[in-house]
Write a protein that holds these residues in place. Sequence first.
Motif, PDB file in Angstrom:
ATOM      1  N   GLU A  95      -3.485   3.513  -2.064  1.00  0.00           N
ATOM      2  CA  GLU A  95      -3.542   2.340  -3.354  1.00  0.00           C
ATOM      3  C   GLU A  95      -2.459   1.053  -3.409  1.00  0.00           C
ATOM      4  N   ASN A 125      -6.147  11.974  -1.916  1.00  0.00           N
ATOM      5  CA  ASN A 125      -7.172  12.951  -0.755  1.00  0.00           C
ATOM      6  C   ASN A 125      -6.656  11.075   0.450  1.00  0.00           C
ATOM      7  N   TRP A 131       0.786  -1.360   0.343  1.00  0.00           N
ATOM      8  CA  TRP A 131      -0.220  -0.160   0.321  1.00  0.00           C
ATOM      9  C   TRP A 131       0.906   1.398   0.060  1.00  0.00           C
ATOM     10  N   SER A 185      -5.779   8.448   0.422  1.00  0.00           N
ATOM     11  CA  SER A 185      -6.181   6.910   0.277  1.00  0.00           C
ATOM     12  C   SER A 185      -5.096   6.095  -0.032  1.00  0.00           C
ATOM     13  N   ASP A 210       0.964   6.013   0.102  1.00  0.00           N
ATOM     14  CA  ASP A 210      -0.516   7.246  -0.204  1.00  0.00           C
ATOM     15  C   ASP A 210      -0.644   7.341  -1.022  1.00  0.00           C
TER      16      ASP A 210
END
Length: 180
Positions: free
Chosen positions: A51, A47, A42, A49, A44
Amino acid sequence: MAALGVPPICVILPDAQEVRGRLHARRQVKDGWLYQVGILVWQDGSNGSAEPAEQRVWVSPAHARPLPGVSYEHVPTHRLSATDAPFQKRPPAWTLQYLPHRPGHPGSTLLHVVGCNPSDRTLTQEEAVAALRQPRAAACIECDAARSLTPEQLQPDQAHQEHGIESLQDTNPRETPPPL
């Protein structure tokens, strides 16, 4: 996570966890072989979230294991040629990888020998030593970045540690590709 032509492989993480990754390339080095593996992690996103993103790194055979029934014959394999000089005879150059700040983890830098991690800019020996002396900086243990600098230049806690390369190493590196 399978991509066309990129076979899966077992990647052993520093804490001994085993995860499935992908084998992108393998290259012969003076002391054996290195494998470019990618694992999905993962990062950052926009917004706030998270990714998925593939992170690639060159690892020693101690950190990669073939999966039963998977063919590795089409993985790009880069061998040393008979005319390749040992790394110590070439003037070394280095690159920096910037590891971003995350909540609870300050950003840091990782010094690599050119070719270990893609970068647009190479560093001189003086720049590499200066970068290693910065807070939260370390040398990559996979590409011999620390060993390529003289011991007087390195602080004692930044010394390179050897890693075994037995599990996937070719017995005669000039013959067949490594057994992946």
